[in-house]
Motif scaffolding. Sequence first.
Motif, PDB file in Angstrom:
ATOM      1  N   TYR A  78       0.741  -1.318  -0.032  1.00 52.53           N
ATOM      2  CA  TYR A  78       0.147  -0.043   0.187  1.00 52.53           C
ATOM      3  C   TYR A  78       0.821   1.436   0.058  1.00 52.53           C
ATOM      4  N   ALA A  79       0.471   2.443  -0.496  1.00 54.83           N
ATOM      5  CA  ALA A  79       1.059   3.221  -0.368  1.00 54.83           C
ATOM      6  C   ALA A  79       0.100   4.572  -0.270  1.00 54.83           C
ATOM      7  N   VAL A  80       0.334   5.750   0.428  1.00 57.06           N
ATOM      8  CA  VAL A  80      -0.315   7.131   0.331  1.00 57.06           C
ATOM      9  C   VAL A  80       0.422   8.044   0.123  1.00 57.06           C
ATOM     10  N   GLU A  81      -0.026   8.836  -0.748  1.00 57.51           N
ATOM     11  CA  GLU A  81       0.659  10.068  -1.111  1.00 57.51           C
ATOM     12  C   GLU A  81      -0.250  11.539  -1.141  1.00 57.51           C
ATOM     13  N   PRO A  82       0.543  12.525  -0.118  1.00 59.54           N
ATOM     14  CA  PRO A  82      -0.574  13.406   0.076  1.00 59.54           C
ATOM     15  C   PRO A  82      -0.600  14.420  -1.235  1.00 59.54           C
ATOM     16  N   LEU A  83      -1.500  15.109  -1.221  1.00 61.21           N
ATOM     17  CA  LEU A  83      -1.744  15.938  -2.401  1.00 61.21           C
ATOM     18  C   LEU A  83      -1.715  17.526  -1.969  1.00 61.21           C
TER      19      LEU A  83
END
Length: 58
Positions: free
Chosen positions: A40-45
């Motif tokens: 999984y990965a989370v990239e803030p915008l």
Amino acid sequence: MVLGLFKNKQVPVIGIDISSTAVKVLQLGKSGGRYRVDRYAVEPLPQGAVVERDIRDT
């Protein structure tokens, strides 16, 4: 036979969620009869990149 090497591979399930604050990606694999999270990965915008379901800054 070379083609037999690729026959048993399972195709992973990928989920993508684009919200107003981040992009989240999830890869599921199958273990027995159940799914498990493989990656999984989370990239803030940046602020203002997505406004009311409209992607403004690609």
